[in-house]
Design an enzyme around this catalytic site. Structure first.
Site, PDB file in Angstrom:
ATOM      1  N   GLU A 198       0.834  -1.219   0.000  1.00 42.98           N
ATOM      2  CA  GLU A 198       0.000   0.000   0.000  1.00 42.98           C
ATOM      3  C   GLU A 198       0.861   1.258   0.000  1.00 42.98           C
ATOM      4  OE1 GLU A 198      -2.945   0.116   3.105  1.00 42.98           O
ATOM      5  OE2 GLU A 198      -3.680   2.095   2.490  1.00 42.98           O
ATOM      6  N   LYS A 226      -7.154  -0.454  11.652  1.00 43.35           N
ATOM      7  CA  LYS A 226      -6.519  -0.945  10.423  1.00 43.35           C
ATOM      8  C   LYS A 226      -5.362  -0.028  10.052  1.00 43.35           C
ATOM      9  CE  LYS A 226      -5.931  -1.176   5.764  1.00 43.35           C
ATOM     10  NZ  LYS A 226      -5.214  -0.194   4.896  1.00 43.35           N
ATOM     11  N   ASP A 278       4.994 -13.908  12.534  1.00 49.26           N
ATOM     12  CA  ASP A 278       3.650 -14.410  12.237  1.00 49.26           C
ATOM     13  C   ASP A 278       2.663 -13.248  12.371  1.00 49.26           C
ATOM     14  OD1 ASP A 278       1.767 -17.283  13.485  1.00 49.26           O
ATOM     15  OD2 ASP A 278       1.125 -15.536  12.324  1.00 49.26           O
ATOM     16  N   HIS A 300      -2.215  10.448   0.233  1.00 50.95           N
ATOM     17  CA  HIS A 300      -2.288   9.023  -0.143  1.00 50.95           C
ATOM     18  C   HIS A 300      -2.404   8.844  -1.647  1.00 50.95           C
ATOM     19  CE1 HIS A 300      -3.357   4.765   0.414  1.00 50.95           C
ATOM     20  NE2 HIS A 300      -4.264   4.962  -0.540  1.00 50.95           N
TER      21      HIS A 300
HETATM   22  C1  LIG Z   1       2.378  11.468   2.408  1.00 47.03           C
HETATM   23  C2  LIG Z   1       2.754  12.550   3.416  1.00 47.03           C
HETATM   24  C3  LIG Z   1       3.812  11.995   4.392  1.00 47.03           C
HETATM   25  C4  LIG Z   1       3.355  13.736   2.731  1.00 47.03           C
HETATM   26  O1  LIG Z   1       3.397  14.775   3.706  1.00 47.03           O
HETATM   27  P1  LIG Z   1       4.252  16.101   3.448  1.00 47.03           P
HETATM   28  O2  LIG Z   1       3.797  17.129   4.463  1.00 47.03           O
HETATM   29  O3  LIG Z   1       4.200  16.436   2.003  1.00 47.03           O
HETATM   30  O4  LIG Z   1       5.700  15.609   3.845  1.00 47.03           O
HETATM   31  P2  LIG Z   1       7.029  16.522   3.826  1.00 47.03           P
HETATM   32  O5  LIG Z   1       7.345  16.864   2.397  1.00 47.03           O
HETATM   33  O6  LIG Z   1       6.893  17.621   4.830  1.00 47.03           O
HETATM   34  O7  LIG Z   1       8.119  15.483   4.359  1.00 47.03           O
HETATM   35  C5  LIG Z   1       8.227  15.248   5.755  1.00 47.03           C
HETATM   36  C6  LIG Z   1       8.809  13.859   5.918  1.00 47.03           C
HETATM   37  O8  LIG Z   1       7.830  12.912   5.532  1.00 47.03           O
HETATM   38  C7  LIG Z   1       8.466  11.829   4.867  1.00 47.03           C
HETATM   39  N1  LIG Z   1       7.976  11.804   3.488  1.00 47.03           N
HETATM   40  C8  LIG Z   1       7.280  12.766   2.855  1.00 47.03           C
HETATM   41  N2  LIG Z   1       6.965  12.362   1.599  1.00 47.03           N
HETATM   42  C9  LIG Z   1       7.483  11.118   1.454  1.00 47.03           C
HETATM   43  C10 LIG Z   1       7.510  10.155   0.393  1.00 47.03           C
HETATM   44  N3  LIG Z   1       6.922  10.395  -0.777  1.00 47.03           N
HETATM   45  N4  LIG Z   1       8.134   8.983   0.604  1.00 47.03           N
HETATM   46  C11 LIG Z   1       8.728   8.712   1.789  1.00 47.03           C
HETATM   47  N5  LIG Z   1       8.759   9.583   2.829  1.00 47.03           N
HETATM   48  C12 LIG Z   1       8.126  10.754   2.656  1.00 47.03           C
HETATM   49  C13 LIG Z   1       9.968  12.111   4.867  1.00 47.03           C
HETATM   50  O9  LIG Z   1      10.552  11.518   6.011  1.00 47.03           O
HETATM   51  C14 LIG Z   1       9.997  13.604   4.996  1.00 47.03           C
HETATM   52  O10 LIG Z   1      11.168  14.047   5.619  1.00 47.03           O
HETATM   53  P3  LIG Z   1      12.397  14.544   4.646  1.00 47.03           P
HETATM   54  O11 LIG Z   1      12.948  13.307   3.992  1.00 47.03           O
HETATM   55  O12 LIG Z   1      11.783  15.504   3.637  1.00 47.03           O
HETATM   56  O13 LIG Z   1      13.357  15.208   5.589  1.00 47.03           O
HETATM   57  C15 LIG Z   1       1.485  12.996   4.177  1.00 47.03           C
HETATM   58  O14 LIG Z   1       0.575  13.572   3.240  1.00 47.03           O
HETATM   59  C16 LIG Z   1       0.819  11.881   4.914  1.00 47.03           C
HETATM   60  O15 LIG Z   1       1.372  11.312   5.832  1.00 47.03           O
HETATM   61  N6  LIG Z   1      -0.430  11.575   4.540  1.00 47.03           N
HETATM   62  C17 LIG Z   1      -1.169  10.516   5.221  1.00 47.03           C
HETATM   63  C18 LIG Z   1      -0.989   9.251   4.435  1.00 47.03           C
HETATM   64  C19 LIG Z   1      -1.338   8.067   5.294  1.00 47.03           C
HETATM   65  O16 LIG Z   1      -1.590   8.168   6.478  1.00 47.03           O
HETATM   66  N7  LIG Z   1      -1.311   6.918   4.669  1.00 47.03           N
HETATM   67  C20 LIG Z   1      -1.584   5.670   5.351  1.00 47.03           C
HETATM   68  C21 LIG Z   1      -2.440   4.752   4.460  1.00 47.03           C
HETATM   69  S1  LIG Z   1      -4.121   5.236   4.489  1.00 47.03           S
HETATM   70  C22 LIG Z   1      -4.639   4.579   6.018  1.00 47.03           C
HETATM   71  O17 LIG Z   1      -3.920   4.494   6.965  1.00 47.03           O
HETATM   72  C23 LIG Z   1      -6.029   4.122   6.146  1.00 47.03           C
HETATM   73  C24 LIG Z   1      -6.922   5.072   6.915  1.00 47.03           C
HETATM   74  C25 LIG Z   1      -6.686   6.502   6.470  1.00 47.03           C
HETATM   75  O18 LIG Z   1      -8.250   4.743   6.596  1.00 47.03           O
HETATM   76  C26 LIG Z   1      -6.684   4.936   8.414  1.00 47.03           C
HETATM   77  C27 LIG Z   1      -7.723   5.709   9.226  1.00 47.03           C
HETATM   78  O19 LIG Z   1      -8.845   5.879   8.743  1.00 47.03           O
HETATM   79  O20 LIG Z   1      -7.354   6.086  10.365  1.00 47.03           O
HETATM   80  N1  LIG Z   2       0.293 -18.194  15.970  1.00 50.16           N
HETATM   81  C1  LIG Z   2      -0.024 -19.482  16.033  1.00 50.16           C
HETATM   82  O1  LIG Z   2      -1.146 -19.829  16.396  1.00 50.16           O
HETATM   83  C2  LIG Z   2       0.984 -20.505  15.643  1.00 50.16           C
HETATM   84  C3  LIG Z   2       2.182 -20.133  15.073  1.00 50.16           C
HETATM   85  N2  LIG Z   2       3.116 -21.088  14.745  1.00 50.16           N
HETATM   86  C4  LIG Z   2       4.420 -20.751  14.159  1.00 50.16           C
HETATM   87  O2  LIG Z   2       5.388 -21.041  15.162  1.00 50.16           O
HETATM   88  C5  LIG Z   2       6.577 -20.301  14.877  1.00 50.16           C
HETATM   89  C6  LIG Z   2       7.089 -19.664  16.151  1.00 50.16           C
HETATM   90  O3  LIG Z   2       7.221 -20.692  17.106  1.00 50.16           O
HETATM   91  P1  LIG Z   2       8.591 -20.768  17.936  1.00 50.16           P
HETATM   92  O4  LIG Z   2       8.362 -21.741  19.022  1.00 50.16           O
HETATM   93  O5  LIG Z   2       9.055 -19.412  18.271  1.00 50.16           O
HETATM   94  O6  LIG Z   2       9.608 -21.304  16.835  1.00 50.16           O
HETATM   95  P2  LIG Z   2      10.606 -22.520  16.849  1.00 50.16           P
HETATM   96  O7  LIG Z   2       9.866 -23.781  16.783  1.00 50.16           O
HETATM   97  O8  LIG Z   2      11.579 -22.208  15.772  1.00 50.16           O
HETATM   98  O9  LIG Z   2      11.336 -22.470  18.287  1.00 50.16           O
HETATM   99  C7  LIG Z   2      12.175 -21.386  18.639  1.00 50.16           C
HETATM  100  C8  LIG Z   2      13.625 -21.805  18.384  1.00 50.16           C
HETATM  101  O10 LIG Z   2      14.452 -20.707  18.672  1.00 50.16           O
HETATM  102  C9  LIG Z   2      15.637 -21.191  19.281  1.00 50.16           C
HETATM  103  N3  LIG Z   2      16.262 -20.120  20.024  1.00 50.16           N
HETATM  104  C10 LIG Z   2      17.480 -19.611  19.761  1.00 50.16           C
HETATM  105  N4  LIG Z   2      17.764 -18.584  20.573  1.00 50.16           N
HETATM  106  C11 LIG Z   2      16.685 -18.420  21.373  1.00 50.16           C
HETATM  107  C12 LIG Z   2      16.360 -17.480  22.385  1.00 50.16           C
HETATM  108  N5  LIG Z   2      17.202 -16.490  22.757  1.00 50.16           N
HETATM  109  N6  LIG Z   2      15.144 -17.574  22.979  1.00 50.16           N
HETATM  110  C13 LIG Z   2      14.274 -18.541  22.628  1.00 50.16           C
HETATM  111  N7  LIG Z   2      14.523 -19.485  21.652  1.00 50.16           N
HETATM  112  C14 LIG Z   2      15.716 -19.399  21.035  1.00 50.16           C
HETATM  113  C15 LIG Z   2      15.200 -22.351  20.119  1.00 50.16           C
HETATM  114  O11 LIG Z   2      16.331 -23.164  20.226  1.00 50.16           O
HETATM  115  P3  LIG Z   2      16.386 -24.346  21.314  1.00 50.16           P
HETATM  116  O12 LIG Z   2      15.587 -25.452  20.675  1.00 50.16           O
HETATM  117  O13 LIG Z   2      17.813 -24.640  21.468  1.00 50.16           O
HETATM  118  O14 LIG Z   2      15.735 -23.819  22.563  1.00 50.16           O
HETATM  119  C16 LIG Z   2      14.074 -22.960  19.287  1.00 50.16           C
HETATM  120  O15 LIG Z   2      14.563 -24.011  18.488  1.00 50.16           O
HETATM  121  C17 LIG Z   2       6.208 -19.280  13.853  1.00 50.16           C
HETATM  122  O16 LIG Z   2       6.675 -19.687  12.583  1.00 50.16           O
HETATM  123  C18 LIG Z   2       4.681 -19.317  13.859  1.00 50.16           C
HETATM  124  O17 LIG Z   2       4.138 -18.939  12.609  1.00 50.16           O
HETATM  125  C19 LIG Z   2       2.900 -22.416  14.995  1.00 50.16           C
HETATM  126  C20 LIG Z   2       1.721 -22.819  15.563  1.00 50.16           C
HETATM  127  C21 LIG Z   2       0.659 -21.907  15.870  1.00 50.16           C
END
Ligand SMILES: CC(C)(COP(=O)([O-])OP(=O)([O-])OC[C@H]1O[C@@H](n2cnc3c(N)ncnc32)[C@H](O)[C@@H]1OP(=O)([O-])[O-])[C@@H](O)C(=O)NCCC(=O)NCCSC(=O)C[C@@](C)(O)CC(=O)[O-]
Ligand SMILES: NC(=O)C1=CN([C@@H]2O[C@H](COP(=O)(O)OP(=O)(O)OC[C@H]3O[C@@H](n4cnc5c(N)ncnc54)[C@H](OP(=O)(O)O)[C@@H]3O)[C@@H](O)[C@H]2O)C=CC1
Length: 429
Positions: free
Chosen positions: A82, A269, A285, A383
């Site tokens: 997006e 969202k 995940d 946007h």
């Molecule tokens: C699009 C902006 C940021 C422009 O806004 P602007 O005022 O033109 O930005 P700017 O020119 O003042 O730039 C400020 C900074 O913004 C960043 N920036 C600025 N432009 C860009 C670009 N093109 N690509 C990457 N970064 C950008 C960049 O960091 C920049 O710093 P700089 O680099 O200039 O020092 C602004 O209009 C904005 O944020 N609009 C809102 C857009 C938005 O929120 N989109 C999210 C998806 S829609 C959504 O969330 C669903 C919704 C809306 O339904 C959620 C809800 O209902 O709550």
């Molecule tokens: N959301 C859900 O409902 C479900 C998600 N999943 C999936 O399960 C996965 C995540 O499960 P998870 O158990 O994390 O994955 P893993 O099965 O890969 O287990 C974690 C592994 O990390 C290792 N490890 C290394 N360093 C660390 C540390 N610092 N702390 C903890 N573990 C360490 C462990 O090693 P060691 O064996 O030596 O301890 C272990 O083997 C994801 O891919 C997810 O999508 C699966 C089922 C359901």
């Protein structure tokens, strides 16, 4: 990472951005080769990750910039289709940076396993029996995954809930054992499921009931991360809107979401627009994170805003977000997907707790970006201007035609594919 403040990064070409990244101490040449290669996820790796593989599905990978969180700089990988999401997050991060950045914290990563028991002759006695053997059960669970204990994690608590007490349906009355497990830096689903399954026989013995489900809950309400920002109104000035007008508009927008599930779903969202891309880019995940976040938004009975926005006694705009965060820095596909590995290097986080703090800060920033736009010029101005490029491509524009058609769509305030097709036909005549 000396700074995530890279002004005008978005005006660079992809090549220029890559050169800049390679010059920073972010990753090695080999790492970069994956990011820049034509097959960032090799087919044989993909074929070992899931079943029936026929290809891969790449997404754009952008960087959320300007983020300062707990005094540390982050360039945040975001995988999303997006437009304007990465721009919006970076825009707000730039503003919040002026205030000293986001503050964030996280509980220990305590995930929840559930064991369902049915058919007990006396559910209260069954609950008592389990609680009397709490230490034994925790020990048994830890013996099922000893390596976690060695890491300082493991099963640390349990509680028992009785559901549908007094119901006369043999299907609905049940005892649910919650097993709380510190999974350290792993998201822990597989670990939790292994430990929950290991307890089933002894739980049946203790309760006289039958165990059906033993599975993690994706609502880990003891694994929480939160972020906060405090913004003086003068930093919120937007076009003709004063900072106070923007602040008040954001609070009105928040109150709308807080009071109305129809608005809260869209508001939330927008927050997940920031959260999911980081969860996806880091190989986590995202379905688990989404499920937990929306459950948290409904925890008090009505589905409401995940964030809280208000004005403090000095007139600053204060934003807060707390969510359960089922993410890891190891485990699952995190160390398997080459780009996920790179994303962790770019992020430069030291633990899953730190990663969860970064993720909620991005969610909070994303929410403010949307609300600030909605409360002023409306979302379409920013946007759709960025969306115009996708519209041009969808209409068949290629190469430098994309810029020309996209600009024409913006100038003529008609950003839709049909109009773009007319312009492409005109351009290619
Ligand atoms: C699009 C902006 C940021 C422009 O806004 P602007 O005022 O033109 O930005 P700017 O020119 O003042 O730039 C400020 C900074 O913004 C960043 N920036 C600025 N432009 C860009 C670009 N093109 N690509 C990457 N970064 C950008 C960049 O960091 C920049 O710093 P700089 O680099 O200039 O020092 C602004 O209009 C904005 O944020 N609009 C809102 C857009 C938005 O929120 N989109 C999210 C998806 S829609 C959504 O969330 C669903 C919704 C809306 O339904 C959620 C809800 O209902 O709550
Ligand atoms: N959301 C859900 O409902 C479900 C998600 N999943 C999936 O399960 C996965 C995540 O499960 P998870 O158990 O994390 O994955 P893993 O099965 O890969 O287990 C974690 C592994 O990390 C290792 N490890 C290394 N360093 C660390 C540390 N610092 N702390 C903890 N573990 C360490 C462990 O090693 P060691 O064996 O030596 O301890 C272990 O083997 C994801 O891919 C997810 O999508 C699966 C089922 C359901």
């Amino acid at each position: 990472m000396e700074t995530s403040r890279i002004p005008g990064f978005y005006n660079m070409t992809v090549e220029e951005r890559r050169t800049l990244l390679s010059s920073m101490d972010l990753f090695t040449e080999d790492d970069a080769a994956y990011l820049f290669s034509k097959e960032p996820l090799p087919m044989d790796t993909a074929n070992n990750m899931i079943e029936n593989v026929i290809g891969t599905f790449p997404l754009p990978l952008g960087l959320g910039l300007n983020f300062l969180i707990n005094g540390k700089d982050y360039c945040i990988p975001m995988a999303i289709e997006e437009p304007s999401v990465v721009a919006s997050a970076s825009h707000i991060a730039k503003i919040v940076r002026e205030t000293g950045g986001f503050t964030a914290e996280a509980t220990e990563r305590v995930m929840t396993g559930q064991i369902q028991v049915v058919g007990c002759s006396d559910f209260n006695a069954a609950k008592e029996a389990i609680l009397n053997e709490k230490d034994t059960l925790l020990e048994a669970a830890n013996n099922a995954y000893p390596s976690l204990r060695k890491r300082g994690g493991g099963a640390c608590d349990l509680e028992v809930r009785l559901l549908n007490e007094g119901s006369d349906s043999k299907y609905s009355q049940m005892l649910v054992l919650h097993l709380y497990i510190n999974t350290c830096d792993a998201m822990g689903a597989n670990m939790v499921n292994t430990m929950a399954e290991s307890l089933a026989p002894v739980v049946e013995e203790l309760t006289g009931g039958k165990v059906y489900l033993r599975i993690l809950s994706n609502y880990p309400d003891r694994c929480l991360a939160s972020a906060r920002c405090v913004i003086p109104p003068e930093l919120l000035e937007t076009g003709d809107f004063s900072g106070e007008e923007v602040r008040d508009g954001v609070i009105h927008a928040y109150e709308f979401a807080a009071s109305d599930p129809y608005r809260a779903v869209t508001h939330n969202k927008g927050i997940m627009n920031g959260i999911d891309p980081v969860v996806i880019a880091t190989g986590n995940d995202w379905r688990a994170v989404e499920a937990g976040a929306h459950a948290h938004a409904a925890r008090d009975g009505m589905y409401t805003s995940m964030t809280n926005w208000y004005s403090d006694e000095k007139g600053n705009l204060v934003g807060e977000l707390e969510l359960p965060m089922s993410v890891g820095t190891v485990g699952g596909s995190i160390r398997v997907h080459p780009i996920a590995k790179l994303a962790h290097k770019l992020l430069n986080v030291d633990s899953a707790r730190e990663l969860s703090q970064v993720i909620v800060a991005v969610g909070l920033a994303q929410n403010l970006g949307a609300l600030k736009a909605l409360a002023t010029d409306g979302i379409q101005k920013g946007h759709m201007a960025l969306h115009s490029r996708s519209v041009a491509i969808a209409a068949g524009a290629t190469g430098e035609m994309i810029d020309v058609i996209s600009q024409r769509l913006i100038d003529e305030k008609e950003i839709r594919v049909g109009k773009a097709k007319e312009l492409v036909a005109e351009y290619t005549k």
